[in-house]
Write an enzyme that holds these catalytic residues in place. Sequence first.
Site, PDB file in Angstrom:
ATOM      1  N   LYS A 175       0.837  -1.193   0.000  1.00  0.00           N
ATOM      2  CA  LYS A 175       0.000   0.000   0.000  1.00  0.00           C
ATOM      3  C   LYS A 175       0.877   1.249   0.000  1.00  0.00           C
ATOM      4  O   LYS A 175       1.857   1.342   0.752  1.00  0.00           O
ATOM      5  CB  LYS A 175      -0.921   0.008   1.212  1.00  0.00           C
ATOM      6  CG  LYS A 175      -1.943  -1.116   1.221  1.00  0.00           C
ATOM      7  CD  LYS A 175      -3.008  -0.933   0.152  1.00  0.00           C
ATOM      8  CE  LYS A 175      -4.081  -1.993   0.278  1.00  0.00           C
ATOM      9  NZ  LYS A 175      -5.180  -1.773  -0.686  1.00  0.00           N
ATOM     10  N   GLU A 333      -7.094 -11.579  -3.151  1.00  0.00           N
ATOM     11  CA  GLU A 333      -6.580 -11.023  -1.897  1.00  0.00           C
ATOM     12  C   GLU A 333      -7.486 -11.382  -0.724  1.00  0.00           C
ATOM     13  O   GLU A 333      -7.740 -10.561   0.157  1.00  0.00           O
ATOM     14  CB  GLU A 333      -6.403  -9.502  -2.017  1.00  0.00           C
ATOM     15  CG  GLU A 333      -7.655  -8.731  -2.362  1.00  0.00           C
ATOM     16  CD  GLU A 333      -7.390  -7.226  -2.526  1.00  0.00           C
ATOM     17  OE1 GLU A 333      -6.252  -6.857  -2.846  1.00  0.00           O
ATOM     18  OE2 GLU A 333      -8.320  -6.436  -2.321  1.00  0.00           O
TER      19      GLU A 333
END
Length: 381
Positions: A175, A333
């Site tokens: 991220k 995910e």
Amino acid sequence: MTRSFSDGAAAGGPIIDGFEVTLVELPVSTVRSHGSGDVAGAVRNVVLKLKAGGLTGWGEASPWSVFTGTAEAAAAALERYLCPMVMGRSPGRIAALMREADRVLVGHAEAKAALEMALLDLAGQAAGCSAAELLGGVVRESIPLSVSLADPDLDADMALAERLLADGVRIFKIKTGFMDHPAELRRLERLRSIMPEDARLRVDYNQGLQPHEAKPRLRDLDGFGFDFIEQPVARPHLDSMAALTRSLATPILADESVFSPNDAFEVARRKAADVVSIKIMKTGGILRGKEVAAICEAAGMACYGGDMFESGLAHAAGTHLVATTPNITLGCEFYHATYYLVEDLLTEPFPVREGRVHVPAGPGLGVAVDEDKLKRYAVGR
């Protein structure tokens, strides 16, 4: 014994005769930072229990207020509009009921995803087959798992990455978009330094960049060898997404820019991405997710199985989607139940083994909710 749903009650199939909607607050293990905001402490989801002829079907809505909506709104949508609509109906009429749901209520994709999950769960149990079989059968028995690294404490993320590598995980999404650019480059370098040669890396900005700053920053990432750069700018900026797609060597993935089949068509038409993330919480369920995947396949764009902050219940539905959809080829995910929630809601662990998600084999979704845990984490019904 199998039952036909073609004529509803006349054919002997079960009829929906009850429902419960529970708002839950699920503790999470760490802070997670994203370009669009932080998640810490707990996440709020909604669990739907749909009853039909002695069978129980389960569904889950997993919103995020900065992304799709709120859990409170999803609970109200289910309780006030969607569940009353299906009372007395056959759960096997999934496509018709979901079309009707769109007429009854605008938006609220997460609530519709929860309803469709529960219908699939009931229909599969009544027919004695899995949701995947109802959807046409699997094209893959297991799915490579991607786990996101998002802890602002880099040392903690390094330790998590080491644990994941030991568990056989080989796909990592890092991220970005929540710190200054030089610091993010240093963070990416450190995380890449501990990865083995067979690891695959991706980055996700969660809309964290302004269009004017995106190109020079992302050019610095082109040499990292990432699989893709996910949603660098905000959802409406398709012209900026298209310019980045043209100018960068690294593929651009559209997430927040694609909620619906119409969105997928527009992204494909404008060449605003190379690949697309499909999440049932965005599309409003598996059937619409398959429509998005079909449009992307026609446009030559591969797809990725995304998720929200889900328990193993919604993960199971997402697994049936990815397992039965040929064009979702970039893994999934579905890691929150295993690696992020303090405790999952399922009676049995969500099936992650050696870095891969395995398709639940039982009837319907193939998983069940532990009702004691549901009561423990409930904050409203």
